[in-house]
Design a protein around this motif. Structure first.
Motif, PDB file in Angstrom:
ATOM      1  N   ALA A  69       0.831  -1.202   0.000  1.00  0.00           N
ATOM      2  CA  ALA A  69       0.000   0.000   0.000  1.00  0.00           C
ATOM      3  C   ALA A  69       0.867   1.255   0.000  1.00  0.00           C
ATOM      4  O   ALA A  69       1.947   1.308   0.600  1.00  0.00           O
ATOM      5  N   VAL A  70       0.366   2.258  -0.703  1.00  0.00           N
ATOM      6  CA  VAL A  70       1.037   3.555  -0.719  1.00  0.00           C
ATOM      7  C   VAL A  70       0.629   4.341   0.532  1.00  0.00           C
ATOM      8  O   VAL A  70      -0.545   4.386   0.888  1.00  0.00           O
ATOM      9  N   ASP A  71       1.599   4.944   1.170  1.00  0.00           N
ATOM     10  CA  ASP A  71       1.327   5.651   2.429  1.00  0.00           C
ATOM     11  C   ASP A  71       0.830   7.081   2.158  1.00  0.00           C
ATOM     12  O   ASP A  71       1.456   8.074   2.537  1.00  0.00           O
TER      13      ASP A  71
ATOM     14  N   HIS B 124       4.814  -1.815  -6.366  1.00  0.00           N
ATOM     15  CA  HIS B 124       5.789  -2.862  -6.066  1.00  0.00           C
ATOM     16  C   HIS B 124       6.838  -2.324  -5.104  1.00  0.00           C
ATOM     17  O   HIS B 124       7.289  -1.172  -5.227  1.00  0.00           O
ATOM     18  N   ASP B 125       7.235  -3.169  -4.144  1.00  0.00           N
ATOM     19  CA  ASP B 125       8.164  -2.695  -3.112  1.00  0.00           C
ATOM     20  C   ASP B 125       9.616  -2.619  -3.594  1.00  0.00           C
ATOM     21  O   ASP B 125      10.508  -2.186  -2.854  1.00  0.00           O
ATOM     22  N   GLY B 126       9.855  -3.035  -4.845  1.00  0.00           N
ATOM     23  CA  GLY B 126      11.201  -2.910  -5.408  1.00  0.00           C
ATOM     24  C   GLY B 126      12.200  -3.913  -4.892  1.00  0.00           C
ATOM     25  O   GLY B 126      13.414  -3.732  -5.072  1.00  0.00           O
ATOM     26  N   LYS B 127      11.740  -5.015  -4.279  1.00  0.00           N
ATOM     27  CA  LYS B 127      12.666  -5.997  -3.701  1.00  0.00           C
ATOM     28  C   LYS B 127      12.545  -7.360  -4.377  1.00  0.00           C
ATOM     29  O   LYS B 127      12.585  -8.401  -3.731  1.00  0.00           O
ATOM     30  N   GLY B 128      12.419  -7.332  -5.696  1.00  0.00           N
ATOM     31  CA  GLY B 128      12.352  -8.565  -6.472  1.00  0.00           C
ATOM     32  C   GLY B 128      13.711  -8.972  -6.998  1.00  0.00           C
ATOM     33  O   GLY B 128      14.759  -8.583  -6.480  1.00  0.00           O
ATOM     34  N   VAL B 129      13.711  -9.751  -8.071  1.00  0.00           N
ATOM     35  CA  VAL B 129      14.945 -10.277  -8.647  1.00  0.00           C
ATOM     36  C   VAL B 129      15.863  -9.158  -9.122  1.00  0.00           C
ATOM     37  O   VAL B 129      17.080  -9.203  -8.914  1.00  0.00           O
ATOM     38  N   TRP B 130      15.303  -8.124  -9.750  1.00  0.00           N
ATOM     39  CA  TRP B 130      16.163  -7.040 -10.239  1.00  0.00           C
ATOM     40  C   TRP B 130      16.905  -6.380  -9.084  1.00  0.00           C
ATOM     41  O   TRP B 130      18.106  -6.076  -9.193  1.00  0.00           O
ATOM     42  N   PHE B 131      16.224  -6.170  -7.988  1.00  0.00           N
ATOM     43  CA  PHE B 131      16.856  -5.562  -6.815  1.00  0.00           C
ATOM     44  C   PHE B 131      18.013  -6.417  -6.316  1.00  0.00           C
ATOM     45  O   PHE B 131      19.115  -5.917  -6.047  1.00  0.00           O
ATOM     46  N   GLU B 132      17.759  -7.722  -6.190  1.00  0.00           N
ATOM     47  CA  GLU B 132      18.780  -8.616  -5.647  1.00  0.00           C
ATOM     48  C   GLU B 132      19.986  -8.729  -6.568  1.00  0.00           C
ATOM     49  O   GLU B 132      21.135  -8.745  -6.122  1.00  0.00           O
ATOM     50  N   ILE B 133      19.737  -8.808  -7.866  1.00  0.00           N
ATOM     51  CA  ILE B 133      20.844  -9.011  -8.792  1.00  0.00           C
ATOM     52  C   ILE B 133      21.641  -7.730  -8.995  1.00  0.00           C
ATOM     53  O   ILE B 133      22.861  -7.766  -9.189  1.00  0.00           O
ATOM     54  N   ASN B 134      20.981  -6.584  -8.930  1.00  0.00           N
ATOM     55  CA  ASN B 134      21.688  -5.314  -9.085  1.00  0.00           C
ATOM     56  C   ASN B 134      22.612  -5.024  -7.909  1.00  0.00           C
ATOM     57  O   ASN B 134      23.655  -4.382  -8.076  1.00  0.00           O
ATOM     58  N   ARG B 135      22.224  -5.474  -6.729  1.00  0.00           N
ATOM     59  CA  ARG B 135      23.049  -5.183  -5.546  1.00  0.00           C
ATOM     60  C   ARG B 135      23.972  -6.350  -5.182  1.00  0.00           C
ATOM     61  O   ARG B 135      24.668  -6.308  -4.171  1.00  0.00           O
ATOM     62  N   ALA B 136      23.996  -7.393  -5.999  1.00  0.00           N
ATOM     63  CA  ALA B 136      24.827  -8.562  -5.703  1.00  0.00           C
ATOM     64  C   ALA B 136      26.309  -8.189  -5.671  1.00  0.00           C
ATOM     65  O   ALA B 136      26.783  -7.362  -6.460  1.00  0.00           O
ATOM     66  N   LEU B 137      27.031  -8.810  -4.764  1.00  0.00           N
ATOM     67  CA  LEU B 137      28.459  -8.558  -4.644  1.00  0.00           C
ATOM     68  C   LEU B 137      29.194  -9.063  -5.882  1.00  0.00           C
ATOM     69  O   LEU B 137      28.834 -10.091  -6.465  1.00  0.00           O
ATOM     70  N   ASN B 138      30.251  -8.350  -6.257  1.00  0.00           N
ATOM     71  CA  ASN B 138      31.067  -8.809  -7.384  1.00  0.00           C
ATOM     72  C   ASN B 138      31.719 -10.155  -7.081  1.00  0.00           C
ATOM     73  O   ASN B 138      31.977 -10.950  -7.987  1.00  0.00           O
ATOM     74  N   VAL B 139      31.997 -10.393  -5.803  1.00  0.00           N
ATOM     75  CA  VAL B 139      32.534 -11.690  -5.369  1.00  0.00           C
ATOM     76  C   VAL B 139      31.599 -12.207  -4.279  1.00  0.00           C
ATOM     77  O   VAL B 139      31.761 -11.895  -3.099  1.00  0.00           O
ATOM     78  N   PRO B 140      30.600 -13.016  -4.630  1.00  0.00           N
ATOM     79  CA  PRO B 140      29.564 -13.432  -3.675  1.00  0.00           C
ATOM     80  C   PRO B 140      29.988 -14.618  -2.831  1.00  0.00           C
ATOM     81  O   PRO B 140      31.006 -15.281  -3.091  1.00  0.00           O
TER      82      PRO B 140
END
Length: 315
Positions: A191-193, A201-217
């Protein structure tokens, strides 16, 4: 160790392939030809057993039962991975496919990928689930997903040094409707406040996870530990190379390829050849700037395929 090659003959009969490469973006759409579950399961079984064999040995040892317990023996109800809930099988299915497709298909960069072992033994909740289930068959429940990378593959040069790795994110949905795709890739709607009934969308899907992934995971460290445990002599060069890659200061450089595997059924109005994600250019939501490979597998009866496959492993 994982030693079974991909079933290339099956892939040619089972899947129609639509592949494109645009700059640093590779997109591959795979569509089920309707080959049939029995033939597909028969051809996939050996690869899936090879992918799971390390975790099977590890978990069975921890539980205290043999690798192949006799039916009716105590603990035989807790064989890995057969006994896991259907939801877990669907997650594992996509993760194994990440390795199979990496080894079998021409991905972005056309690198020669090495998949020495899968990371499944690092699933803590599965270990707890099997230990309890073997001692109390009534204690069935859903299993929490494994943390970390779904899949890791390596590029090793002629000197035995790791120069690139691929890290995979695999998602399964019974039917890929536009709303489910958006939820997976962009996050759940909240819900929008602002006092309205609007949701975003809360922005915490696959794109969020992959964009912030460490270069050396952490998956690279898990891979190194597995190689050290399972084949320290055969992979000595790779293990030492990963030591240099993983150190906090003055680490050796290593390139990363991101992999997204989406598998499941198509929406009712989907047309043949229609992809889930953009294929003509890098999706605007991807901002990591690395090589990106997307694979979409559209199945006609995926639930039956997965259930039949995991039911027959090691039987």
């Amino acid at each position: 160790m994982h030693t079974e090659p991909p079933p290339h003959d099956l892939l040619e009969k089972w899947l129609n392939v639509h592949a494109t490469v645009e700059g640093r973006y590779g997109h591959t759409l795979l569509e089920d030809t309707g080959l049939g579950t029995v033939e597909a399961v028969s051809a996939l079984r050996a690869y899936f057993e090879s992918a799971h064999v390390d975790a099977r040995q590890h978990f069975h040892d921890f539980v205290g039962m043999s690798l192949h317990p006799d039916d009716g023996a105590r603990g035989s109800n807790a064989k890995y991975p057969n006994c896991l809930p259907p939801k877990s099988h669907r997650g594992l299915f996509g993760e194994v496919l990440s390795g199979l497709f990496t080894e079998a298909l021409p991905f972005i960069g056309r690198h020669e990928w090495l998949v020495p072992v899968f990371l499944f033994r690092n699933h803590e909740d599965v270990q707890q689930y099997l230990y309890t289930l073997a001692r109390n068959p009534e204690r069935k429940r859903e299993v929490i997903g494994r943390k970390g990378d779904d899949f890791i593959g390596l590029v090793v040069n002629e000197d035995g040094n790791v120069t690139r790795f691929i890290a995979g994110e695999a998602k399964w949905r019974k039917t890929w409707t536009p709303s489910k795709l958006d939820e997976v890739m962009l996050g759940k709607k909240v819900a929008v406040d602002d006092g309205s009934d609007d949701k975003v969308h809360d922005g915490k899907g696959v794109w969020f996870e992959i964009n912030r992934a460490l270069n050396v995971p952490i998956g690279l460290k898990q891979m190194q530990d597995l190689l050290q445990d399972l084949a320290p002599d055969e992979y000595q060069g790779v293990i030492l190379s990963l030591d240099r890659v993983l150190q906090l200061e003055n680490a050796d450089p290593v390139e990363r390829t991101d992999l997204i595997v989406l598998s499941g059924g198509g929406a009712a109005k989907r047309e043949v050849g229609e992809s889930l994600l953009e294929w003509q250019a890098v999706p605007k939501e991807y901002t990591a700037g690395r090589d990106l490979q997307v694979v979409e597998l559209i199945l006609k009866d995926g639930d039956n395929l997965i259930d039949s496959l995991y039911k027959t492993l090691w039987t």
